[in-house]
Write a protein that holds these residues in place. Structure first.
Motif, PDB file in Angstrom:
ATOM      1  N   ILE A 194       3.471 -14.593   9.306  1.00  0.00           N
ATOM      2  CA  ILE A 194       3.864 -14.256  10.727  1.00  0.00           C
ATOM      3  C   ILE A 194       3.265 -14.974  11.954  1.00  0.00           C
ATOM      4  CG2 ILE A 194       4.505 -11.842  10.099  1.00  0.00           C
ATOM      5  CD1 ILE A 194       1.656 -10.983  11.294  1.00  0.00           C
ATOM      6  N   SER A 195       3.961 -15.019  13.080  1.00  0.00           N
ATOM      7  CA  SER A 195       3.559 -15.876  14.067  1.00  0.00           C
ATOM      8  C   SER A 195       2.316 -15.137  14.668  1.00  0.00           C
ATOM      9  CB  SER A 195       4.353 -16.047  15.167  1.00  0.00           C
ATOM     10  OG  SER A 195       4.919 -14.820  15.815  1.00  0.00           O
ATOM     11  N   ASP A 196       1.563 -15.921  15.859  1.00  0.00           N
ATOM     12  CA  ASP A 196       0.548 -14.967  16.464  1.00  0.00           C
ATOM     13  C   ASP A 196       1.091 -14.048  17.246  1.00  0.00           C
ATOM     14  OD1 ASP A 196      -0.796 -18.235  17.349  1.00  0.00           O
ATOM     15  OD2 ASP A 196      -1.841 -16.848  16.179  1.00  0.00           O
ATOM     16  N   ASN A 197       2.236 -13.796  17.818  1.00  0.00           N
ATOM     17  CA  ASN A 197       2.819 -12.586  18.501  1.00  0.00           C
ATOM     18  C   ASN A 197       3.045 -11.561  17.477  1.00  0.00           C
ATOM     19  OD1 ASN A 197       2.768 -13.499  21.241  1.00  0.00           O
ATOM     20  ND2 ASN A 197       4.374 -14.903  20.837  1.00  0.00           N
ATOM     21  N   GLY A 198       3.543 -11.784  16.234  1.00  0.00           N
ATOM     22  CA  GLY A 198       3.624 -11.026  15.175  1.00  0.00           C
ATOM     23  C   GLY A 198       2.388 -10.200  14.696  1.00  0.00           C
ATOM     24  N   LEU A 199       1.281 -11.199  14.595  1.00  0.00           N
ATOM     25  CA  LEU A 199      -0.163 -10.803  14.433  1.00  0.00           C
ATOM     26  C   LEU A 199      -0.474  -9.423  15.307  1.00  0.00           C
ATOM     27  CD1 LEU A 199      -2.511 -10.607  12.465  1.00  0.00           C
ATOM     28  CD2 LEU A 199      -3.269 -12.693  13.573  1.00  0.00           C
ATOM     29  N   ILE A 200      -0.173  -9.690  16.662  1.00  0.00           N
ATOM     30  CA  ILE A 200      -0.538  -8.748  17.834  1.00  0.00           C
ATOM     31  C   ILE A 200       0.149  -7.424  17.464  1.00  0.00           C
ATOM     32  CG2 ILE A 200      -0.128  -8.242  20.367  1.00  0.00           C
ATOM     33  CD1 ILE A 200      -0.263 -11.227  20.902  1.00  0.00           C
ATOM     34  N   VAL A 201       1.478  -7.540  16.993  1.00  0.00           N
ATOM     35  CA  VAL A 201       2.224  -6.363  16.875  1.00  0.00           C
ATOM     36  C   VAL A 201       1.458  -5.598  15.545  1.00  0.00           C
ATOM     37  CG1 VAL A 201       4.370  -5.367  15.858  1.00  0.00           C
ATOM     38  CG2 VAL A 201       4.258  -7.201  17.254  1.00  0.00           C
ATOM     39  N   VAL A 202       1.107  -6.254  14.326  1.00  0.00           N
ATOM     40  CA  VAL A 202       0.617  -5.819  13.329  1.00  0.00           C
ATOM     41  C   VAL A 202      -0.771  -4.976  13.804  1.00  0.00           C
ATOM     42  CG1 VAL A 202      -0.884  -5.925  11.122  1.00  0.00           C
ATOM     43  CG2 VAL A 202       1.597  -7.174  11.625  1.00  0.00           C
ATOM     44  N   LEU A 203      -1.829  -5.722  14.467  1.00  0.00           N
ATOM     45  CA  LEU A 203      -2.888  -5.123  14.701  1.00  0.00           C
ATOM     46  C   LEU A 203      -3.009  -3.896  15.975  1.00  0.00           C
ATOM     47  CD1 LEU A 203      -4.961  -8.579  15.468  1.00  0.00           C
ATOM     48  CD2 LEU A 203      -4.995  -7.062  13.269  1.00  0.00           C
ATOM     49  N   LEU A 204      -2.226  -4.158  16.874  1.00  0.00           N
ATOM     50  CA  LEU A 204      -1.773  -3.110  17.847  1.00  0.00           C
ATOM     51  C   LEU A 204      -1.344  -1.880  17.230  1.00  0.00           C
ATOM     52  CD1 LEU A 204      -0.845  -4.748  21.239  1.00  0.00           C
ATOM     53  CD2 LEU A 204      -3.066  -4.219  20.421  1.00  0.00           C
ATOM     54  N   SER A 205      -0.297  -2.007  16.238  1.00  0.00           N
ATOM     55  CA  SER A 205       0.333  -0.810  15.455  1.00  0.00           C
ATOM     56  C   SER A 205      -0.880  -0.115  14.797  1.00  0.00           C
ATOM     57  CB  SER A 205       1.448  -1.224  14.633  1.00  0.00           C
ATOM     58  OG  SER A 205       2.703  -2.121  15.212  1.00  0.00           O
ATOM     59  N   MET A 206      -1.594  -0.833  14.049  1.00  0.00           N
ATOM     60  CA  MET A 206      -2.662  -0.183  13.365  1.00  0.00           C
ATOM     61  C   MET A 206      -3.639   0.874  14.235  1.00  0.00           C
ATOM     62  SD  MET A 206      -4.107  -3.461  10.867  1.00  0.00           S
ATOM     63  CE  MET A 206      -5.336  -2.405  10.371  1.00  0.00           C
ATOM     64  N   LEU A 207      -3.781   0.320  15.477  1.00  0.00           N
ATOM     65  CA  LEU A 207      -4.624   0.900  16.228  1.00  0.00           C
ATOM     66  C   LEU A 207      -3.854   2.307  17.057  1.00  0.00           C
ATOM     67  CD1 LEU A 207      -6.611  -1.756  18.085  1.00  0.00           C
ATOM     68  CD2 LEU A 207      -7.284  -0.206  16.116  1.00  0.00           C
ATOM     69  N   SER A 208      -2.522   1.869  17.473  1.00  0.00           N
ATOM     70  CA  SER A 208      -2.077   3.007  18.277  1.00  0.00           C
ATOM     71  C   SER A 208      -0.903   4.003  17.466  1.00  0.00           C
ATOM     72  CB  SER A 208      -1.020   2.078  19.500  1.00  0.00           C
ATOM     73  OG  SER A 208      -0.320   1.359  18.881  1.00  0.00           O
ATOM     74  N   GLY A 209      -0.450   3.647  16.417  1.00  0.00           N
ATOM     75  CA  GLY A 209       0.350   4.330  15.394  1.00  0.00           C
ATOM     76  C   GLY A 209       1.663   4.458  15.851  1.00  0.00           C
TER      77      GLY A 209
END
Length: 309
Positions: free
Chosen positions: A80-95
């Protein structure tokens, strides 16, 4: 002609529920109160602040502040791209449904391609950690399960992301970060407004699906097992509450609750669809991902139950 038949079915179903809203009005009133209670005590505190913080972090390109070696490992792991990685990390935290919300916002800002946006829907369905660690033990009347439920819920997402990484297509050139001054006041205000819209939509969707499950259960006089199935498919919180009312062994609570969380309930699916409605991002991958999620979660929770209980 096909659309006409679809419209007829929708009208018939709507009339059915309209009549039953009157017949079962007391139960429906109680259900609406129950949905408000869930929203106020569980969903609003768990989601609203996270939505705001996620919006702020996305606006400030949070991924730039992570070590490059860390970003490269995860990007290569999931392709995934850098921005895709943001989505993964934030989704883990926010639900959920913040995964769809973040994907849509970044897609509209031209930070994600359509292909990568749809790919991310496969494996970013994470329940809020506060919900798993704080609310689920109370719902299930079992304090020892939360960490095992989290493992059985989070790990399948990583497995799906790794297994399906070869199907992702993205352009590295799309990671164009905006430099210069950012007005924090405007960003905060906009984030609050967008987050309020999202949590109010969640309340409405939650209430509708709880009412539907209540009417179906009362109209068809469903037994306990069927009631649990209907509630779990339509709205996960009510399904978990129904599960918690049964006197089941811990291993069965772990397996069933993990599957309920992994599918998410049609209420969450509708929330995801609502987030994507203004885009051309297709919902299909989210649904396929949830089926895979349930199957893998079932296997992992079963293995955990063999060694722990």
């Amino acid at each position: 002609m096909k659309n006409r038949y679809k419209n007829i079915i929708i009208v018939i179903c709507s009339l059915f529920f309209l009549v039953n809203l009157i017949i079962y009005r007391k139960v429906v009133f109680d259900t609406v109160g129950f949905s408000l209670d869930i929203w106020i005590t569980s969903l609003l505190p768990a989601l609203f602040p996270f939505f705001i913080v996620c919006d702020i972090l996305i606006n400030y390109d949070v991924i730039l502040y992570f070590p490059k070696w860390f970003r490269n490992i995860l990007k290569k792991l999931f392709n995934i791209s850098d921005n895709g990685l943001i989505v993964v990390l934030l989704s883990m935290l926010s639900g959920f449904p913040s995964n769809a919300r973040n994907i849509k916002n970044m897609y509209l800002d031209n930070k994600l391609t359509k292909e990568e946006s749809e790919h991310l829907l496969f494996f970013t369905h994470f329940s809020n950690p506060m919900f798993i660690l704080g609310t689920i033990p109370i719902i299930l009347n079992n304090n020892e399960l939360s960490i095992y439920i989290m493992i059985a819920h989070y790990l399948p997402n990583f497995i799906i992301g790794i297994l399906l990484k070869r199907f992702n297509i993205y352009k590295s050139t799309i990671n164009s970060y905006k430099e210069g001054h950012k007005n924090f006041g405007i960003i905060l205000t906009t984030s609050i407004k967008k987050s309020l819209d999202s949590v109010l939509c969640i309340l409405g969707t939650l209430t509708v699906f709880l009412i539907i499950s209540t009417i179906l259960i009362n109209f068809f006089k469903l037994d306990n097992t069927s009631s649990l199935l209907v509630k779990s498919i339509l709205e996960l919180t009510s399904g978990l509450r129904e599960l918690g009312s049964y006197n089941l062994a811990s291993k069965y609570l772990l397996i069933i609750s993990s599957c309920i969380l992994s599918f998410g309930g049609l209420s969450v699916h509708m929330q995801v669809i609502n987030e994507l409605v203004d885009t051309d991002i297709r919902y299909k991958n989210f649904f396929i991902g949830r089926i895979l999620h349930v199957v893998i979660s079932l296997g992992i929770s079963y293995i955990i139950s063999l060694f722990v209980f």
